[in-house]
Design an enzyme around this catalytic site. Structure first.
Site, short mmCIF file in Angstrom:
data_model
loop_
_atom_site.label_atom_id
_atom_site.label_comp_id
_atom_site.label_asym_id
_atom_site.label_seq_id
_atom_site.Cartn_x
_atom_site.Cartn_y
_atom_site.Cartn_z
N ASP A 89 0.85 -1.19 0.00
CA ASP A 89 0.00 0.00 0.00
C ASP A 89 0.89 1.24 0.00
OD1 ASP A 89 -2.96 1.04 0.78
OD2 ASP A 89 -1.47 2.19 1.91
N GLU A 102 -4.91 2.31 -3.93
CA GLU A 102 -3.44 2.42 -3.91
C GLU A 102 -2.79 1.13 -3.43
OE1 GLU A 102 -4.85 4.40 -0.01
OE2 GLU A 102 -5.60 4.02 -2.02
N ASN A 104 -2.82 12.96 -2.82
CA ASN A 104 -3.89 13.46 -3.69
C ASN A 104 -4.38 14.83 -3.24
OD1 ASN A 104 -4.10 11.42 -5.60
ND2 ASN A 104 -5.47 10.17 -4.35
N HIS A 146 -4.90 14.83 -8.01
CA HIS A 146 -5.11 13.45 -8.42
C HIS A 146 -4.22 13.05 -9.61
CE1 HIS A 146 -8.43 12.32 -5.78
NE2 HIS A 146 -8.79 13.59 -5.84
N ASP A 191 -2.09 9.69 -9.79
CA ASP A 191 -2.10 8.73 -10.90
C ASP A 191 -0.68 8.41 -11.36
OD1 ASP A 191 -4.83 8.62 -10.83
OD2 ASP A 191 -5.15 9.86 -12.61
#
Length: 355
Positions: free
Chosen positions: A224, A267, A232, A237, A241
């Site tokens: 994770d 994630e 974010n 965002h 990404d």
């Protein structure tokens, strides 16, 4: 070069006045219809085509969704260096792209003098003694989905009948390529290109059954990205990404051949590692952790930042035929131990240790 499928064997009395006689066309189309899946049907048909046309080499490319490049699906007869050179081809300014745009067969009588082939690819083909090339568009309902390339070392006569037969064959290949692409997309995460969660459930079940049956070791690594929500919120965002894609790339470089990589959700990512020891898995996970933490994100120097990943690994207990859900929960527990230990680390939960 792998052996050709048995049913693709060219008869000794096969006609040689044309490249693609009716018997050849029938044999190749049959190979499309008898394989267990579309990827295998593509493989078997290209072996049959290679055999019947006596081509030096053959390759099938798939047009990527952006329609800007072609990706090699399968090839036969090319050296490993040539395969590396032709793995991706741009649609613009390439012979394969020209075949797609014109929806016609493109012929090259002298590869060494053809400026439409990139210098790298041309050099590799010439080193193999390649002289002549045909690029055949694979059309489905008037839409190009890929290209078939055939290469010969000697001069060959390509008649109008041959071109028509190859175009006809292209329709059958186009169906296989299109369905293979649809299957590929259904199993992949659109952002990272790794296998998706549904494919994780399916493939992990398969690997667990294999481990139960033959007693082979099986490792599951769950990971994770640390503080991803903050990333974010702080950087947007788009930055998030980019981080997800970066970790997917690092996983691809760190994992062993045969390991299966997945975007588990959000994630979170997973690697299923068949026939692997905990020590080897730990080394892979540690290399991955270091590689990802060494990355710098951000579009300007003042906004640059780093991210880390917490990784948990465990081994499947095939002695007691452990339930699959227990295996996943133990890997999940290992990952959260990494979080509790300060993040940016690898934790192992051994068999017999409670969560």
């Amino acid at each position: 070069m792998s052996p050709a499928p048995e049913h693709a064997v060219r008869p000794a009395d096969a006609p040689d006045k044309t490249l693609v006689a009716h018997e050849a066309l029938a044999a190749i189309l049959e190979s499309l219809g008898t394989a267990p899946n579309f990827r295998e049907s593509i493989r078997e048909s290209i072996f049959a085509l290679h055999l019947w046309t006596q081509a030096r080499a053959a390759a099938i490319f798939r047009l990527n969704p952006t329609e800007e490049s072609l990706e090699l699906i399968h090839s036969v007869g090319f050296s490993s260096s040539a395969v590396g050179a032709i793995r991706y081809a741009p649609v613009r300014n390439s012979l394969a792209g020209k075949a797609i745009q014109s929806c016609t067969v493109i012929t090259v009588s002298e590869i060494a003098a053809e400026a439409g082939i990139s210098e790298l690819v041309r050099g590799e083909l010439v080193r193999q003694g390649a002289k002549r090339l045909l690029a055949v568009p694979l059309l489905l309902h008037g839409r190009a989905v890929g290209v078939l390339n055939l290469v010969w070392n000697d001069e060959v006569e390509v008649s109008q009948h041959d071109e028509q037969s190859l175009m006809q064959l292209g329709y059958g290949l186009a169906v296989a390529v299109d369905h293979d692409q649809r299957h590929y997309e259904s199993t992949r995460d659109g952002l990272t290109g790794l296998f998706n969660r549904r494919e994780f459930d399916f493939r992990l079940h398969q690997q667990v059954e294999t481990s139960r049956r033959d007693g082979s070791a099986l490792i599951l690594a769950l990971m994770d990205i640390d503080d991803f929500k903050h990333c974010n919120d702080q950087y947007g965002h788009l930055a998030g990404d980019l981080a997800l894609k970066a970790l997917a790339k690092d996983i691809g470089q760190a994992r062993r051949r045969g390991d299966l990589a997945f975007r588990y959700g959000g994630e979170e990512f997973a690697i299923v590692m068949p026939e692997c020891s905990l020590s080897t898995a730990g080394a892979v996970a540690e290399a991955l952790r270091r590689a990802f933490h060494a990355r710098q994100f951000g579009d300007t120097e003042s906004k640059q930042f780093r991210l880390s990943v917490s990784i948990g690994i465990t081994q499947y207990d095939n002695i007691v035929n452990e339930p699959l859900i227990s295996f996943v929960e133990r890997a999940d527990s290992a990952m959260y131990r990494a979080k509790s230990a300060g993040k940016n680390c690898v934790q192992v939960v051994q068999l017999g240790i409670s969560k």
